[in-house]
Design a protein around this motif. Structure first.
Motif, PDB file in Angstrom:
ATOM      1  N   GLY A 179       2.219  23.391   3.829  1.00  0.00           N
ATOM      2  CA  GLY A 179       0.975  22.939   3.223  1.00  0.00           C
ATOM      3  C   GLY A 179       0.997  21.451   2.949  1.00  0.00           C
ATOM      4  N   LEU A 180      -0.156  20.827   3.018  1.00  0.00           N
ATOM      5  CA  LEU A 180      -0.264  19.401   2.739  1.00  0.00           C
ATOM      6  C   LEU A 180      -0.157  19.118   1.247  1.00  0.00           C
ATOM      7  CD1 LEU A 180      -1.009  16.495   3.786  1.00  0.00           C
ATOM      8  CD2 LEU A 180      -3.388  17.101   3.283  1.00  0.00           C
ATOM      9  N   LEU A 181      -0.794  19.966   0.440  1.00  0.00           N
ATOM     10  CA  LEU A 181      -0.947  19.718  -0.990  1.00  0.00           C
ATOM     11  C   LEU A 181      -0.315  20.840  -1.805  1.00  0.00           C
ATOM     12  CD1 LEU A 181      -4.709  18.773  -0.774  1.00  0.00           C
ATOM     13  CD2 LEU A 181      -2.856  17.145  -1.184  1.00  0.00           C
ATOM     14  N   ASP A 182       0.335  20.469  -2.885  1.00  0.00           N
ATOM     15  CA  ASP A 182       0.761  21.467  -3.857  1.00  0.00           C
ATOM     16  C   ASP A 182      -0.484  22.192  -4.368  1.00  0.00           C
ATOM     17  OD1 ASP A 182       2.950  22.337  -6.006  1.00  0.00           O
ATOM     18  OD2 ASP A 182       1.083  21.873  -7.071  1.00  0.00           O
ATOM     19  N   ALA A 183      -0.480  23.507  -4.285  1.00  0.00           N
ATOM     20  CA  ALA A 183      -1.692  24.274  -4.574  1.00  0.00           C
ATOM     21  C   ALA A 183      -2.207  24.028  -5.991  1.00  0.00           C
ATOM     22  CB  ALA A 183      -1.431  25.762  -4.354  1.00  0.00           C
ATOM     23  N   GLU A 184      -1.323  24.057  -6.975  1.00  0.00           N
ATOM     24  CA  GLU A 184      -1.753  23.890  -8.363  1.00  0.00           C
ATOM     25  C   GLU A 184      -2.211  22.458  -8.626  1.00  0.00           C
ATOM     26  OE1 GLU A 184       0.047  24.443 -12.913  1.00  0.00           O
ATOM     27  OE2 GLU A 184       1.120  25.259 -11.174  1.00  0.00           O
ATOM     28  N   ALA A 185      -1.430  21.498  -8.162  1.00  0.00           N
ATOM     29  CA  ALA A 185      -1.795  20.089  -8.383  1.00  0.00           C
ATOM     30  C   ALA A 185      -3.062  19.732  -7.621  1.00  0.00           C
ATOM     31  CB  ALA A 185      -0.648  19.185  -7.952  1.00  0.00           C
ATOM     32  N   GLY A 186      -3.195  20.258  -6.413  1.00  0.00           N
ATOM     33  CA  GLY A 186      -4.392  19.979  -5.633  1.00  0.00           C
ATOM     34  C   GLY A 186      -5.642  20.535  -6.282  1.00  0.00           C
ATOM     35  N   ALA A 187      -5.552  21.753  -6.811  1.00  0.00           N
ATOM     36  CA  ALA A 187      -6.712  22.352  -7.477  1.00  0.00           C
ATOM     37  C   ALA A 187      -7.087  21.577  -8.733  1.00  0.00           C
ATOM     38  CB  ALA A 187      -6.420  23.809  -7.802  1.00  0.00           C
TER      39      ALA A 187
END
Length: 386
Positions: A179-187
């Motif tokens: 994944g490009l983005l950390d899911a929690e940080a991206g959200a």
């Protein structure tokens, strides 16, 4: 008849210095050494580099194009063409990760001519000082006292989101697979940006950085943009804008920013002679970087020019006021397929940011979609290395 064909982007910053230098240079037969053609900012950001390399000897490009360019075998490594001393000096003396952004597998694939990154910009009579943190930016937008907009057009919704993640300590990935983005940080970054985007004037979301800055400068109806690629041309003259470091997560923290700028690459269609190489190398002389380049609307890449008193005096201290940001900026992926992915992912994010769905839910779905599309690039990367 012209010896070489070059392609740059159609803005004073992108063309004037190159054209002026070319006008003063001829080959041994007295013919123009190089003729520069131009394409739009949108073409610069997304045109297929392999196709362009079939028509041009020299191309001004951004570092994310390297993935596709190298997969197509379109470029010559410049560290095999130019003197080792010049290459070493550029690696050491260009500002921020400018040289590093054009380095792949140990080779330098473009000479870092122009240094730029996302910074903040304000209309000085509408906003006395730039917010130091993203929480201050959100509060400013929510208060509604000063109109705040985001740079979201083209690839910039993704670039903005990635920079916010970096500011909060979660740099995006540079290789597909997890994944490009950390899911929690991206959200969380998405939710913060949605609160700003949905309060911004609706017609600003389609403005590219040049048009966004021009609107601020001419109409004076936008007070502040927290992240937009810095253009020194907007920092002086009538209606000059004030540029500052990008916001951080906490006061005094690292500003989150994604480096841009341009590099000069030589295509494999070209067999450059010493005259062309010497001409291009001359653009990186420290005196030219602090004199000729800014005098012809360019934005230099050498740190010595960014800290030069005269260069800053002529630009409202544009360089010194944003130096911390560019020195800490991060480098995007250089993998095959990234340029097209960047535009597609940005469209997904832009639609979600400006949509009606609750930001928390919209953010989770958008980040998942972006990550899935980024990881799909792994197959292209594997084929390019096969």
């Amino acid at each position: 008849m012209t010896g070489y064909l070059g392609l740059t982007w159609d803005h004073p910053r992108g063309r004037h210095a190159l054209e002026a230098a070319a006008a003063a240079t001829t080959d041994a037969a007295g013919r123009p050494l190089i003729e520069w053609h131009v394409h739009s900012l949108e073409g610069f950001e997304s045109a297929p580099i392999g196709e362009l390399a079939e028509r041009y000897d020299v191309i001004v490009l951004d570092h994310p194009h390297l993935g596709d360019a190298l997969a197509a075998g379109a470029l010559r490594p410049v560290d095999e063409l130019f003197p080792a001393e010049l290459v070493a000096r550029l690696r050491a003396d260009t500002v921020g990760p400018s040289a590093a952004s054009y380095t792949v597998d140990g080779s330098l694939w473009a000479l870092p001519l122009d240094a730029a990154t996302q910074v903040s910009v304000r209309v000085p009579e509408l906003l006395d000082a730039a917010p130091a943190t993203w929480h201050e930016v959100a509060a400013l937008a929510e208060a509604g006292v000063a109109r705040v907009a985001l740079s979201l057009a083209g690839p910039h919704a993704l670039l903005t989101l990635m920079s916010v993640c970096a500011a909060f300590g979660h740099e995006p990935a540079t290789e597909p697979g997890t994944g490009l983005l950390d899911a929690e940080a991206g959200a969380a970054a998405f939710e913060l940006l949605a609160g700003i985007a949905r309060r911004a004037p609706a017609d600003t979301a389609e403005l590219n950085p040049i048009d966004l800055l021009e609107r601020m400068r001419s109409r004076r109806d936008l007070a502040y943009v927290p992240l937009v690629y810095g253009y020194v041309n907007s920092a002086s003259g009538p209606g000059a804008l004030a540029f500052d470091d990008a916001p951080a997560a906490t006061a005094g923290g690292r500003p989150g920013s994604t480096i841009g700028g341009t590099g000069i690459a030589i295509t494999t269609r070209s067999t450059p002679d010493r005259a062309l190489l010497d001409h291009l190398a001359g653009l990186f002389d420290p005196a030219a970087q602090a004199g000729f380049i800014p005098e012809h609307d360019g934005q230099p890449s050498l740190r010595s020019a960014w800290t030069d008193d005269a260069v800053n005096a002529a630009s409202g201290d544009f360089y010194r006021r944003t130096l911390t940001t560019i020195e800490g900026s991060w480098v995007r992926p250089r993998v095959a397929g990234y340029t097209a992915f960047q535009s597609e992912a940005s469209a997904i994010l832009r639609d979600a940011l400006l949509g009606d769905a609750p930001p928390a839910a919209a953010g989770v779905d958008a980040i998942d979609a972006v990550n899935a599309r980024f990881d799909a690039l792994a197959s292209l990367t594997e084929r390019s290395h096969a």
